[in-house]
Design an enzyme around this catalytic site. Structure first.
Site, PDB file in Angstrom:
ATOM      1  N   LYS A  95     -17.007  -0.942   6.617  1.00 19.83           N
ATOM      2  CA  LYS A  95     -17.624  -1.553   5.795  1.00 19.83           C
ATOM      3  C   LYS A  95     -19.583  -1.719   5.817  1.00 19.83           C
ATOM      4  O   LYS A  95     -20.036  -2.066   4.208  1.00 19.83           O
ATOM      5  CB  LYS A  95     -17.547  -3.070   5.948  1.00 19.83           C
ATOM      6  CG  LYS A  95     -17.767  -4.064   4.496  1.00 19.83           C
ATOM      7  CD  LYS A  95     -16.960  -5.688   5.512  1.00 19.83           C
ATOM      8  CE  LYS A  95     -16.862  -6.209   4.049  1.00 19.83           C
ATOM      9  NZ  LYS A  95     -16.509  -7.428   4.573  1.00 19.83           N
ATOM     10  N   GLU A 153       0.681  -0.996   0.222  1.00 14.90           N
ATOM     11  CA  GLU A 153      -0.360  -0.209   0.156  1.00 14.90           C
ATOM     12  C   GLU A 153       0.665   1.314  -0.010  1.00 14.90           C
ATOM     13  O   GLU A 153       0.483   2.477  -0.953  1.00 14.90           O
ATOM     14  CB  GLU A 153      -0.753   0.501   1.257  1.00 14.90           C
ATOM     15  CG  GLU A 153      -2.416  -1.163   1.051  1.00 14.90           C
ATOM     16  CD  GLU A 153      -1.874  -2.305   1.749  1.00 14.90           C
ATOM     17  OE1 GLU A 153      -0.370  -2.417   2.322  1.00 14.90           O
ATOM     18  OE2 GLU A 153      -3.105  -3.433   1.635  1.00 14.90           O
ATOM     19  N   PHE A 161     -11.219  -7.007  14.083  1.00 15.65           N
ATOM     20  CA  PHE A 161      -9.944  -7.824  13.452  1.00 15.65           C
ATOM     21  C   PHE A 161     -10.484  -6.366  12.090  1.00 15.65           C
ATOM     22  O   PHE A 161     -10.501  -5.819  10.924  1.00 15.65           O
ATOM     23  CB  PHE A 161     -10.935  -8.968  12.515  1.00 15.65           C
ATOM     24  CG  PHE A 161      -9.556  -9.945  11.378  1.00 15.65           C
ATOM     25  CD1 PHE A 161      -8.503 -10.048  11.997  1.00 15.65           C
ATOM     26  CD2 PHE A 161     -10.262  -9.631  10.181  1.00 15.65           C
ATOM     27  CE1 PHE A 161      -7.527 -10.216  11.328  1.00 15.65           C
ATOM     28  CE2 PHE A 161      -9.428  -9.832   9.387  1.00 15.65           C
ATOM     29  CZ  PHE A 161      -7.921 -10.385   9.387  1.00 15.65           C
ATOM     30  N   GLN A 162      -8.769  -6.268  11.636  1.00 15.13           N
ATOM     31  CA  GLN A 162      -8.664  -5.571  11.293  1.00 15.13           C
ATOM     32  C   GLN A 162      -8.817  -3.860  11.895  1.00 15.13           C
ATOM     33  O   GLN A 162      -9.331  -2.815   9.851  1.00 15.13           O
ATOM     34  CB  GLN A 162      -8.251  -5.312   9.915  1.00 15.13           C
ATOM     35  CG  GLN A 162      -7.797  -6.900   9.554  1.00 15.13           C
ATOM     36  CD  GLN A 162      -7.241  -7.070   7.744  1.00 15.13           C
ATOM     37  OE1 GLN A 162      -8.222  -7.092   6.991  1.00 15.13           O
ATOM     38  NE2 GLN A 162      -6.056  -7.680   7.298  1.00 15.13           N
TER      39      GLN A 162
END
Ligand SMILES: Cc1ncc(C[n+]2csc(CCOP(=O)(O)OP(=O)(O)O)c2C)c(N)n1
Ligand SMILES: [Mg+2]
Lengths: 580, 172
Positions: free
Chosen positions: A164, A52, A114-115
């Protein structure tokens, strides 16, 4: 027309509406809805990088070489944190980027999901502005404002963090233009009386210098043209920062070369002895000023900058002109009218005596290629193609700035403010995408190139014929030089051990590899590089312990430059050591 | 040996009008830490009917050149509408509210009440052995009240930090 769409779709439509050509990105869980919306969409070209940081630097290279904003797409957590170096780099060098990051769903934010990373928090001080979008209905307006903020005023990176569930949830999408909030309205022009005062100061100066920076490039090609016009009208000699190279043609009789720590003797002496400094889109960085209390002691100073916070930050100035470089240059030109230039012959004669020091001279070497010579040959053999040059960070970067010459804007891509090793290869990739017909060369160091070497895969995948010209001195040369000059040659961890074989590495990625080991192979190697249609690594072995001069040691004044051949003590006092 | 240089410092009161959006306080507080500026006090509350704009009062100190930078750096933030340096702008009023808890019996308790009266502090909570006083005024006035209470059984102090405003009819 208006209809109900997912947040991910609204994002894609908004990017298309902004005229985005390329999205530099890397997928992951938190951006899967966006990647699905991109699937099969021919209007945007997604460039899959290998890390990235590479995405952010590639977007920077694209932006710097085209004048358009670069767009980055990364997933949450590690995707976003990997991109931070490139974002911080763009922030320091005022490069317009719009970075889209995925985030965990809004109901999971703060739960150490998570993440999950606090991307907005982490990027707060290395973005011009950032957003966490919690409702897809806000997306279109946020993206519109993000592009406005990134590209106007002092350009910079803007980050949009999109959870998300916001990518999945729907909102009404409308084709109608967005109503802007109008809260970001940068000042572009100076007041007429300020302009009049500036003209008075310029017209009465006997020893003026135009000190130009990256702001001239950011303002657009018209600003470059206006700078040349103002120079022609006033006759003032021109120097530039590292970031401003190309704004003024390097073959002009009044070009002084780059100033600052590794600037030319004539540029630094002219700054020191000037009676008027007109700073155009530069920011008095410590690499430029040297010791502050000895910086341009007898000069009046005019500072043109779109960022009011750059004014009086480091050096107090007599006349600030807050606004866009191009706008203000045109105001100055208009106010200058048909005045005749001052007689500056006395000043130019003094400058000529400084030029005679020939501060870029370097010793010959029969045993090895001098790196300076390699850059000179690279310049001579490629200049007809008007190449775009990217660099990594280190001695090779300074040699490129000193011995490669630039004649127009947007041809020089380098990490100035942050000094990020690993910038050059991805930046060259971004520039090549934006300028498919240009010759794009990354002048690299053996250590820096390894920091984003994985991006070779990106160039292979998209058939980008970028050239990487490594000045391989087997050292972190710039570190070694400082250790030689200030720590009595105690070379702590600066040797490039276990270097890969760059030629076979190139071949492993489907590139061509060329090795240049002696002067006899130099021109032929460069010609071979240029003749090859695809990407090439040139491993150019150079004299290992060359130093980059001239040099103003940290904490020293412009008048205390070290040139090749000067005796150097090899030590520094603590106060100077404390400066970077 | 290397020394770190010090410069003459001034105290300034700034008011900052900002969009009332998530993270704005972190942005402003973070700007101060990231650039090494001082925050002596910071107060914030939204002030418009629709809660869209907040007014922040920041008390800072530093060399004059740094104060000017603080002003410019604040103005540069996208959600910031307006920054006023009240110390530069002219006569203004500064007020702070404090709650001061004092415990004691006998002579000291009587004396605490007497001093509170002189300072026009209001007892907002009373038990047989304690008071909570509410006091509004300039920071200096609160300082001196607290200093006296220290001798008379001070238990706890809470202060809001100042809010400030230009004198006269005009908006700053
Ligand atoms: C990411 C990063 N880490 C560390 C540094 C510090 N640094 C500056 S130049 C340099 C050495 C670069 O070596 P090389 O790429 O071989 O270039 P040379 O100086 O030899 O030309 C280092 C380690 C940096 N600028 N960036
Ligand atoms: Mg090296």
């Amino acid at each position: 027309m208006s209809d109900e769409r997912s947040g991910a779709n609204i994002l894609v439509e908004s990017l298309v509406r902004q005229g985005v050509e390329f999205v530099f990105g890397y997928p992951g869980g938190a951006v899967l809805p966006i990647y699905d919306a991109l699937f099969g969409d021919e209007r945007l070209r997604h460039i899959l990088v290998r890390h990235e940081a590479g995405a952010a630097h590639a977007a920077e290279g694209y932006a710097r070489s085209t004048g358009k904003p670069g767009v980055v797409l990364v997933t949450s957590g590690p995707g976003a944190t990997n991109a931070i170096t490139g974002i911080a780099d763009a922030y320091m060098d005022s490069i317009p980027l719009v970075v889209i990051s995925g985030q965990v769903a809004t109901n999971l934010i703060g739960s150490d999901g998570f993440q999950e990373a606090d991307t907005v928090g982490i990027s707060r001080h290395c973005t011009k502005h950032n957003y966490l979008v919690k409702d897809p209905a806000d997306l279109a307006a946020v993206i519109d404002e993000a592009f406005q903020i990134a590209t106007t005023g002092r350009p910079g990176p803007v980050l949009i963090d999109i959870p998300k569930n916001v990518q999945v949830a729907t909102a009404t999408w409308s084709d109608a233009p967005i109503q802007r909030r109008d809260r970001y309205v940068p000042r572009l022009r100076a007041d007429t009386n300020e302009i009049a005062e500036a003209i008075e100061m310029i017209a009465s100066a006997r020893a003026p210098v135009l000190y130009t920076g990256g702001g001239v490039i950011n303002s657009g090609p018209h600003a470059t043209a206006l700078l040349r016009e103002l120079q022609a009208k006033t006759g003032a000699p021109v120097t530039s920062t590292l970031m401003g190279l190309g704004a003024f043609p390097a073959d002009h009789a009044d070009w002084l070369g780059m100033l600052g720590m590794h600037g030319t003797y004539e540029a630094n002496l002219a700054m020191n002895q000037a009676d008027l400094i007109v700073c155009v889109g530069a920011r008095f960085d410590d690499r430029v000023t040297g010791r502050l209390d000895a910086f341009a002691p007898n000069s009046k100073k005019i500072h043109i900058d779109i960022d009011r916070a750059s004014i009086n930050k480091i050096v107090p100035v007599d006349l600030p002109l807050v606004g866009d470089c191009g706008e203000i240059l045109s105001q100055l030109l208009e106010a200058w009218g048909t005045r005749a230039p001052q007689d500056l012959s006395g000043w130019k004669t003094r400058i000529d005596t400084w030029r005679e020091r020939n501060s870029l001279a370097y010793p010959g070497n029969t045993a090895a290629i001098m790196p300076q010579h390699a850059v000179e040959r690279l310049f001579e053999l490629t200049k007809a193609k008007d190449p775009i040059i990217a660099t990594e960070v280190g001695q090779h970067q300074m040699w490129a700035a000193q011995y490669f010459h630039f004649f127009g804007p947007n041809k020089w891509l380098t990490s100035g403010g942050l000094g990020t090793m690993g910038y050059g290869l991805p930046a060259a990739i971004g520039a090549q995408l934006g300028n498919p017909d240009s010759l794009v060369i990354d002048i690299a160091g053996d250590a820096s190139i390894q920091m984003n070497i994985q991006e070779m895969g990106t160039a292979s995948q998209y058939r980008l014929p970028v050239k990487v010209f490594i000045l391989n001195n087997e050292w972190m040369g710039m570190v070694r030089q400082w250790q030689e000059l200030t720590y009595e040659s105690r070379y702590s961890n600066s040797y490039s051990s276990s270097l890969p074989d760059f030629v076979t590495l190139a071949e492993a990625y489907g590139w061509k590899g060329i090795r240049i080991e002696n002067e006899g192979q130099l021109d032929a190697g460069i010609e071979e590089m240029m003749a090859y249609q695809g990407p090439v690594i040139v491993d150019c072995r150079v004299a290992k312990e060359s130093n980059c001069f001239p040099m103003i040691p940290s904490g020293a004044a412009h008048t205390e430059m070290i040139l090749y051949g000067d005796a150097v003590a090899g030590t520094l006092d603590d106060a100077a050591k404390a400066l970077v | 040996m290397m020394q770190i240089k010090q410069e003459v410092e001034e105290r300034h009161v700034l008011t900052v009008m900002v969009d009332n959006e998530a993270g704005i306080l972190a942005k402003i507080a973070g700007l101060f830490t990231a650039r090494g500026y001082n925050i002596d006090s910071l107060t914030v509350a939204d002030i418009t009917e629709n809660h869209s704009v907040s007014r922040i009062t920041i008390v800072t100190h530093g060399p004059p050149s740094q104060i000017d930078q603080i002003h410019a750096q604040l103005e540069r933030l996208v959600p910031v509408h307006k920054v006023v340096d009240l110390t530069e702008a002219g006569p203004h009023v500064q007020r702070e509210l404090a709650l001061i808890k004092v415990a004691g019996v006998g002579e000291k308790r009587v004396e605490a009440l007497r001093v509170a009266d002189v300072f026009r502090a209001k007892a907002v909570d009373t038990t047989t052995s304690s008071f909570v006083f509410e006091l509004t005024g300039s920071p200096e006035k609160i300082d001196s009240f607290v200093a006296i209470m220290r001798e008379l059984g001070l238990v706890e102090v809470g202060r809001t930090g100042i809010v400030a405003m230009m004198r006269g009819a005009e908006e700053a």
